[in-house]
Enzyme design. Structure first.
Site, short mmCIF file in Angstrom:
data_model
loop_
_atom_site.label_atom_id
_atom_site.label_comp_id
_atom_site.label_asym_id
_atom_site.label_seq_id
_atom_site.Cartn_x
_atom_site.Cartn_y
_atom_site.Cartn_z
N CYS A 7 3.90 7.83 6.06
CA CYS A 7 2.51 7.41 6.21
C CYS A 7 2.51 5.91 6.46
O CYS A 7 3.52 5.36 6.92
CB CYS A 7 1.67 7.80 4.98
SG CYS A 7 2.23 7.06 3.42
N ARG A 13 0.08 9.10 0.57
CA ARG A 13 0.29 10.42 1.19
C ARG A 13 1.75 10.83 1.29
O ARG A 13 2.10 11.97 0.97
CB ARG A 13 -0.33 10.45 2.59
CG ARG A 13 -1.84 10.35 2.58
CD ARG A 13 -2.37 10.02 3.96
NE ARG A 13 -2.01 8.66 4.36
CZ ARG A 13 -2.23 8.13 5.55
NH1 ARG A 13 -2.79 8.87 6.49
NH2 ARG A 13 -1.89 6.88 5.81
N ASP A 126 -6.15 9.09 5.24
CA ASP A 126 -5.69 8.08 4.29
C ASP A 126 -6.66 8.01 3.11
O ASP A 126 -7.83 7.67 3.29
CB ASP A 126 -5.65 6.74 5.02
CG ASP A 126 -5.07 5.64 4.19
OD1 ASP A 126 -4.79 5.87 2.99
OD2 ASP A 126 -4.89 4.53 4.72
P1 4NP Z 1 -0.74 5.63 2.44
O1 4NP Z 1 -2.07 4.82 2.02
O2 4NP Z 1 -0.45 5.26 3.89
O3 4NP Z 1 -1.14 7.07 2.30
O4 4NP Z 1 0.33 5.20 1.48
C1 4NP Z 1 -2.17 3.44 2.18
C2 4NP Z 1 -1.68 2.62 1.20
C3 4NP Z 1 -1.80 1.24 1.33
C4 4NP Z 1 -2.39 0.71 2.46
C5 4NP Z 1 -2.87 1.53 3.45
C6 4NP Z 1 -2.75 2.90 3.32
N1 4NP Z 1 -2.50 -0.69 2.60
O5 4NP Z 1 -3.12 -1.16 3.59
O6 4NP Z 1 -1.99 -1.45 1.74
#
Ligand code: 4NP
Length: 169
Positions: A7, A13, A126
C-alpha cells in the site's frame, strides 16, 4: 512462492492483508507460501502497524509482527506476486518495474475478490485518518479477496487470473 502486499504507508492496509494472508495460508496448510508487506512511500519505515489497523485485526484473531518497510525494485526479485491495494499503489509499482517480467507480477488484491465478475476489480480504499468503520470495511474487503487468492493458489489458478488481469490493464 512469495507474496508481497503493498500500500502507500505500509501501516494500515498492507500489514492487514499480510496478517490475513499469513493466517489463511497457515490454515490451508500452504507452508511453502511466504508473505511480506511494504509501502511505496518511506513515511513509516520501521514503525509498527497503525493502532486502528492492528486493533481491528487483533479483534479478528490476526497477529502483527512486521515493521514498516519501503518497497524497493529489488523486491521484484524475491516476490512472485506483488499485491497492490489500490490503483495508485499499482501505478507506483509499475513505475518501479525494471522489466515486463517485474510488471507482470503486479496485480491489485481486488482481482481475487468474490464480486469481481459483477463490479470489476475494486480498490481497497485507504482508511488512514478515517473512522473505525473504514478499518472494519477494509478488513471485510481484504478477508474476502484473500479467501479468493488462497483458493486460486490451491486450485493452481493464479496465473490464469493474472493473465486476464494484465489483458485488461
Ligand atoms: P496505508 O495508509 O497506505 O494503508 O498504510 C496510509 C498510511 C499513512 C499515510 C497514507 C496512507 N501517510 O500519508 O502517512
Amino acid at each position: 512462492m512469495h507474496l508481497m502486499t503493498v500500500c502507500l504507508g505500509n501501516i494500515c492496509r498492507s500489514p492487514a492483508a499480510e496478517a490475513v494472508l499469513t493466517a489463511r495460508l497457515e490454515e490451508a496448510g500452504l507452508d511453502d507460501v511466504t508473505v511480506s508487506s511494504a509501502g511505496t512511500a518511506d513515511y513509516h519505515v520501521g514503525e509498527r502497524p497503525h493502532p486502528q489497523s492492528s486493533a481491528e485485526g487483533e479483534s479478528r484473531g490476526y497477529a502483527f509482527t512486521s515493521r514498516g518497510a519501503q518497497f524497493d525494485a529489488a523486491d521484484f526479485d524475491t516476490a512472485d506476486l506483488v499485491l497492490a491495494m489500490d490503483s495508485s499503489n499499482e501505478e507506483d509499482l509499475l513505475a518501479l518495474a525494471r522489466s515486463p517480467e517485474d510488471a507482470a507480477k503486479v496485480v491489485r488484491l481486488g482481482a481475487f475478490a468474490s464480486d469481481v465478475e459483477e463490479t470489476g476489480v475494486r480498490d481497497v480504499p485507504d482508511p488512514w485518518g478515517e473512522s473505525r468503520e473504514a478499518f472494519v470495511a477494509m478488513y471485510d474487503q481484504v478477508e474476502d479477496a484473500v479467501a479468493g487468492l488462497v483458493a486460486a493458489i490451491e486450485q493452481g489458478r493464479v496465473e490464469e487470473v493474472l493473465a486476464a488481469y494484465r489483458a485488461a490493464r
